[in-house]
Scaffold this motif. Structure first.
Motif, PDB file in Angstrom:
ATOM      1  N   SER A   1      -4.020 -12.107   1.308  1.00  0.00           N
ATOM      2  CA  SER A   1      -4.792 -12.358   0.779  1.00  0.00           C
ATOM      3  C   SER A   1      -6.153 -13.442   0.654  1.00  0.00           C
ATOM      4  CB  SER A   1      -4.312 -11.645  -0.552  1.00  0.00           C
ATOM      5  OG  SER A   1      -3.577 -11.859  -1.197  1.00  0.00           O
ATOM      6  N   GLY A   2      -4.629 -14.454   0.146  1.00  0.00           N
ATOM      7  CA  GLY A   2      -5.156 -15.949  -0.389  1.00  0.00           C
ATOM      8  C   GLY A   2      -5.517 -16.643   0.622  1.00  0.00           C
ATOM      9  N   ARG A   3      -5.726 -16.544   1.694  1.00  0.00           N
ATOM     10  CA  ARG A   3      -6.016 -16.503   2.715  1.00  0.00           C
ATOM     11  C   ARG A   3      -7.689 -16.720   2.615  1.00  0.00           C
ATOM     12  NH1 ARG A   3      -3.685 -17.976   8.736  1.00  0.00           N
ATOM     13  NH2 ARG A   3      -5.638 -19.155   8.959  1.00  0.00           N
ATOM     14  N   TYR A   4      -7.575 -14.975   2.787  1.00  0.00           N
ATOM     15  CA  TYR A   4      -9.062 -14.402   3.000  1.00  0.00           C
ATOM     16  C   TYR A   4     -10.053 -14.895   2.025  1.00  0.00           C
ATOM     17  CZ  TYR A   4     -11.757 -10.811   3.979  1.00  0.00           C
ATOM     18  OH  TYR A   4     -13.381 -10.401   4.309  1.00  0.00           O
ATOM     19  N   VAL A   5      -9.505 -15.060   0.584  1.00  0.00           N
ATOM     20  CA  VAL A   5      -9.876 -15.808  -0.594  1.00  0.00           C
ATOM     21  C   VAL A   5     -10.522 -16.724   0.121  1.00  0.00           C
ATOM     22  CG1 VAL A   5      -9.829 -16.498  -2.910  1.00  0.00           C
ATOM     23  CG2 VAL A   5      -9.007 -14.028  -2.500  1.00  0.00           C
ATOM     24  N   ASP A   6      -9.273 -17.545   0.703  1.00  0.00           N
ATOM     25  CA  ASP A   6      -9.865 -19.418   0.870  1.00  0.00           C
ATOM     26  C   ASP A   6     -11.424 -19.357   1.502  1.00  0.00           C
ATOM     27  OD1 ASP A   6      -8.121 -20.097  -1.741  1.00  0.00           O
ATOM     28  OD2 ASP A   6      -6.761 -20.404   0.383  1.00  0.00           O
ATOM     29  N   ALA A   7     -11.197 -18.155   2.812  1.00  0.00           N
ATOM     30  CA  ALA A   7     -12.124 -18.357   3.455  1.00  0.00           C
ATOM     31  C   ALA A   7     -13.028 -17.788   3.415  1.00  0.00           C
ATOM     32  CB  ALA A   7     -11.550 -17.690   5.155  1.00  0.00           C
ATOM     33  N   PHE A   8     -13.445 -16.602   2.424  1.00  0.00           N
ATOM     34  CA  PHE A   8     -15.240 -15.571   2.299  1.00  0.00           C
ATOM     35  C   PHE A   8     -14.744 -15.594   1.116  1.00  0.00           C
ATOM     36  CE2 PHE A   8     -12.635 -14.184   6.474  1.00  0.00           C
ATOM     37  CZ  PHE A   8     -13.683 -14.371   7.044  1.00  0.00           C
ATOM     38  N   GLY A   9     -14.064 -15.731  -0.285  1.00  0.00           N
ATOM     39  CA  GLY A   9     -14.741 -15.637  -1.476  1.00  0.00           C
ATOM     40  C   GLY A   9     -13.870 -14.518  -2.759  1.00  0.00           C
ATOM     41  N   TYR A  10     -14.141 -14.442  -3.263  1.00  0.00           N
ATOM     42  CA  TYR A  10     -13.573 -13.174  -4.427  1.00  0.00           C
ATOM     43  C   TYR A  10     -14.644 -11.732  -4.125  1.00  0.00           C
ATOM     44  CZ  TYR A  10      -9.783 -15.700  -6.906  1.00  0.00           C
ATOM     45  OH  TYR A  10      -8.685 -16.516  -7.146  1.00  0.00           O
ATOM     46  N   SER A  11     -15.952 -12.323  -4.036  1.00  0.00           N
ATOM     47  CA  SER A  11     -16.668 -11.176  -4.269  1.00  0.00           C
ATOM     48  C   SER A  11     -16.560 -10.243  -2.774  1.00  0.00           C
ATOM     49  CB  SER A  11     -18.095 -11.611  -4.284  1.00  0.00           C
ATOM     50  OG  SER A  11     -18.729 -10.377  -4.257  1.00  0.00           O
ATOM     51  N   HIS A  12     -16.060 -11.169  -1.501  1.00  0.00           N
ATOM     52  CA  HIS A  12     -16.417 -10.339  -0.319  1.00  0.00           C
ATOM     53  C   HIS A  12     -15.044  -9.319  -0.137  1.00  0.00           C
ATOM     54  CE1 HIS A  12     -16.034 -10.101   3.846  1.00  0.00           C
ATOM     55  NE2 HIS A  12     -17.502 -10.125   4.322  1.00  0.00           N
ATOM     56  N   PHE A  13     -14.315 -10.528  -0.609  1.00  0.00           N
ATOM     57  CA  PHE A  13     -12.296 -10.042  -0.948  1.00  0.00           C
ATOM     58  C   PHE A  13     -12.539  -9.082  -1.222  1.00  0.00           C
ATOM     59  CE2 PHE A  13      -8.405  -9.420  -2.962  1.00  0.00           C
ATOM     60  CZ  PHE A  13      -7.599  -9.385  -1.867  1.00  0.00           C
ATOM     61  N   PHE A  14     -12.857  -7.855  -3.018  1.00  0.00           N
ATOM     62  CA  PHE A  14     -12.772  -7.553  -3.714  1.00  0.00           C
ATOM     63  C   PHE A  14     -13.299  -6.408  -2.611  1.00  0.00           C
ATOM     64  CE2 PHE A  14     -11.971 -10.273  -7.520  1.00  0.00           C
ATOM     65  CZ  PHE A  14     -10.621  -9.828  -6.985  1.00  0.00           C
ATOM     66  N   THR A  15     -14.396  -6.556  -1.971  1.00  0.00           N
ATOM     67  CA  THR A  15     -15.658  -5.004  -1.169  1.00  0.00           C
ATOM     68  C   THR A  15     -14.859  -4.668  -0.152  1.00  0.00           C
ATOM     69  OG1 THR A  15     -17.945  -6.513  -1.987  1.00  0.00           O
ATOM     70  CG2 THR A  15     -17.824  -5.119  -0.325  1.00  0.00           C
ATOM     71  N   ALA A  16     -14.102  -5.768   0.715  1.00  0.00           N
ATOM     72  CA  ALA A  16     -13.312  -5.768   1.993  1.00  0.00           C
ATOM     73  C   ALA A  16     -11.992  -4.564   1.351  1.00  0.00           C
ATOM     74  CB  ALA A  16     -12.642  -6.504   2.297  1.00  0.00           C
ATOM     75  N   THR A  17     -11.322  -5.003   0.577  1.00  0.00           N
ATOM     76  CA  THR A  17     -10.032  -4.084  -0.184  1.00  0.00           C
ATOM     77  C   THR A  17     -11.134  -2.495  -0.068  1.00  0.00           C
ATOM     78  OG1 THR A  17     -10.054  -4.712  -2.100  1.00  0.00           O
ATOM     79  CG2 THR A  17      -8.784  -5.841  -0.755  1.00  0.00           C
ATOM     80  N   ALA A  18     -12.036  -2.374  -0.950  1.00  0.00           N
ATOM     81  CA  ALA A  18     -12.478  -1.194  -1.972  1.00  0.00           C
ATOM     82  C   ALA A  18     -13.048  -0.472   0.000  1.00  0.00           C
ATOM     83  CB  ALA A  18     -14.078  -1.201  -2.644  1.00  0.00           C
ATOM     84  N   LEU A  19     -13.596  -0.729   0.853  1.00  0.00           N
ATOM     85  CA  LEU A  19     -13.053  -0.712   1.907  1.00  0.00           C
ATOM     86  C   LEU A  19     -11.988  -0.352   3.055  1.00  0.00           C
ATOM     87  CD1 LEU A  19     -16.146  -2.801   3.666  1.00  0.00           C
ATOM     88  CD2 LEU A  19     -16.538  -0.227   2.924  1.00  0.00           C
ATOM     89  N   LEU A  20     -10.603  -0.609   2.683  1.00  0.00           N
ATOM     90  CA  LEU A  20      -9.714  -0.008   3.253  1.00  0.00           C
ATOM     91  C   LEU A  20      -9.502   1.282   2.722  1.00  0.00           C
ATOM     92  CD1 LEU A  20      -7.568  -3.382   3.153  1.00  0.00           C
ATOM     93  CD2 LEU A  20      -8.697  -2.092   4.614  1.00  0.00           C
ATOM     94  N   GLY A  21      -9.934   1.805   1.460  1.00  0.00           N
ATOM     95  CA  GLY A  21      -9.549   3.283   0.711  1.00  0.00           C
ATOM     96  C   GLY A  21      -9.983   4.194   1.876  1.00  0.00           C
ATOM     97  N   LEU A  22     -10.859   3.803   2.539  1.00  0.00           N
ATOM     98  CA  LEU A  22     -12.295   5.286   2.988  1.00  0.00           C
ATOM     99  C   LEU A  22     -11.393   5.801   4.239  1.00  0.00           C
ATOM    100  CD1 LEU A  22     -15.718   2.869   3.922  1.00  0.00           C
ATOM    101  CD2 LEU A  22     -14.781   5.026   1.899  1.00  0.00           C
ATOM    102  N   PRO A  23     -10.399   5.616   4.853  1.00  0.00           N
ATOM    103  CA  PRO A  23      -9.833   6.186   5.774  1.00  0.00           C
ATOM    104  C   PRO A  23      -8.520   6.665   4.898  1.00  0.00           C
ATOM    105  CG  PRO A  23      -9.850   3.808   6.450  1.00  0.00           C
ATOM    106  CD  PRO A  23     -10.010   3.633   5.488  1.00  0.00           C
ATOM    107  N   VAL A  24      -8.102   6.237   3.657  1.00  0.00           N
ATOM    108  CA  VAL A  24      -7.288   7.712   2.894  1.00  0.00           C
ATOM    109  C   VAL A  24      -7.967   9.041   2.933  1.00  0.00           C
ATOM    110  CG1 VAL A  24      -6.123   7.408   1.017  1.00  0.00           C
ATOM    111  CG2 VAL A  24      -6.347   5.420   2.415  1.00  0.00           C
TER     112      VAL A  24
END
Length: 460
Positions: free
Chosen positions: A424-447
């Motif tokens: 998660s830290g590497r992802y935030v460093d590369a894309f920023g917090y906003s992009h990271f939080f949106t990506a984690t929300a999308l991880l919930g779709l298969p659920v």
């Protein structure tokens, strides 16, 4: 719960509640009245689970969120903080030593307290000792000793979870498991607020006036207080009754013991659920992925957005407590009234949605009002989702292997999310917090799809 010693049900029956297992969960709407539902929350077993839930929830943030705040303030980079979240993999592999907790007696201690309480007390002592060691370690001067101390806390905490889950399942009948889960989750979430907001508040109060920046002594005070707070769980264990003892079949030799302790709990699950076992395990592995992957970066996010320890602590302490209580009790009540699967779906939707709120918060700058709204929504959704999920996991467990099977389920719940969270830290460093939080929300779709499939299967 009374001891059940009948043999396992035949493998050909679809999703049986094997004799000796908890019966099928109230996955569909229950005719139970609201008055009876709320009365269950006043029973001794339910209140006891509130206190034990506090003991279980206290260590978690002290090796994750609160520790990440401490490390970030000490100047540790986000990538390293992300990798350190792999300490939490101890929770993901607790099924490895769960059979020992399920069957192995602790010399002298088990004779005095019983199998469940003796393991609870030993694990709590481990957590207290390791927290004291963390308090005495300054990560700015030496990070590796802090890692080893955090691992010890995680190991002790995971062992406590194994024993406590078994204790909870064996302490009441299946119809009360949702209420016990809600009470446990309430205590758990209150402890997380105390070890999160409370630790930040204590650290802020302990800072020496006139000195700016990082102060190790402030964090040392906070972690020593957290170690002392674990004594509540110790006292509860000492004052609680041991569940009715189950007489295990005698083992002829070491191989026979290993088969009964290590192989049979997993074989029993596969026999009872057959092909549907894969669907159940996939749902368990994915259900909390949005929350867990996002959670490790929440406190570094607060630090980088300019929120102080006092602001985060105050908002979480006031609004987080209220919404946690509401979420856990409402989640437990809804599960008893309308069925677990419907509340699982509601919790999954709310959990993913709350992650999108964090992405929105990142666009607001230093906005305390927005922080209040986001933290309140996050605690409400987590309370609802967790209460239903714990009840669901409990319903899958055979009482004869309660510690081992529940440890397997709860380990799977964390294994994949914790593995991803390390990046998660590497992802935030590369894309920023906003992009990271949106990506984690999308991880919930298969659920959502997995819940629909599980609801339509014979598991429901």
């Amino acid at each position: 719960m009374s001891d059940k010693t009948s043999s396992l049900a035949a493998a050909s029956l679809p999703l049986p509640a094997a004799p000796g297992a908890t019966e099928s969960p109230p996955l569909e709407a229950s005719p139970t009245g609201w008055r009876h539902i709320w009365r269950v929350y006043t029973e001794a077993a339910t209140l006891r689970m509130l206190l034990l839930g506090f003991s279980a929830g206290l260590p978690l943030l002290l090796v994750f969120g609160t520790l990440s705040f401490w490390l970030r303030e000490a100047g540790i980079d986000r990538t390293t903080i992300g990798y350190l979240s792999w300490v939490g993999l101890a929770y993901g592999f607790k099924w490895v030593w769960a059979p020992l907790v399920d069957r192995l007696a602790i010399p002298l201690l088990t004779r005095w307290l019983g199998r469940r309480r003796s393991w609870l007390l030993l694990s709590q002592a481990t957590v207290i000792t390791a927290l004291i060691c963390m308090a005495l370690t300054d990560p700015k001067l030496a990070l590796l000793p802090m890692v080893w101390c955090a691992l010890a806390v995680a190991f002790g905490s995971a062992t406590q979870d194994i024993a406590l889950d078994a204790y909870r399942i064996e302490s009441a009948d299946v119809q009360r498991q949702a209420a016990l889960a809600a009470s446990y989750q309430t205590g758990y979430r209150i402890a997380m607020i105390w070890s999160g907001a409370g630790a930040l508040w204590i650290a802020a109060r302990a800072e020496m006036t006139g000195l700016a920046g990082y102060q190790h002594s402030a964090w040392q005070t906070a972690y020593l207080v957290m170690a002392a707070s674990m004594l509540l769980g110790v006292l509860t264990v000492l004052c609680s009754p041991e569940p009715q003892r189950r007489e295990l079949p005698p083992s002829k030799n070491a191989a026979d013991w290993l088969k009964g302790a290590l192989i049979e709990p997993f074989a029993d699950f596969l026999r009872r659920y057959g092909k549907q076992a894969l669907l159940i395990l996939a749902l368990i592995a994915m259900y909390r992925i949005s929350d867990v992957v996002m959670g490790i970066m929440a406190n570094p996010f607060y630090v980088d957005m300019g929120y102080t320890k006092d602001e985060v602590a105050t908002v979480t302490k006031i609004y987080g407590v209220v919404m946690t209580l509401v979420g856990a009790f409402v989640g437990g009540g809804l599960a008893m009234r309308f069925g677990v699967m419907k509340v699982l779906m509601l919790g999954a939707v709310l959990s993913a949605g709350s992650n999108l709120l964090f992405a929105w918060l990142g666009t607001r700058g230093h906005d305390v009002t927005a922080l209040i709204f986001v933290i309140s929504a996050d605690n409400l959704s987590s309370g609802i989702a967790s209460a239903a999920f714990i009840a669901y996991l409990s319903s899958l467990t055979n009482i004869n292997y309660s510690a081992t099977q529940y440890a397997l389920f709860s380990s799977m719940m964390l294994l994949l999310p914790k593995a991803l969270a390390g990046y998660s830290g590497r992802y935030v460093d590369a894309f920023g917090y906003s992009h990271f939080f949106t990506a984690t929300a999308l991880l919930g779709l298969p659920v959502l799809l997995l819940i629909v499939l599980a609801s339509r299967s014979k598991t429901a």
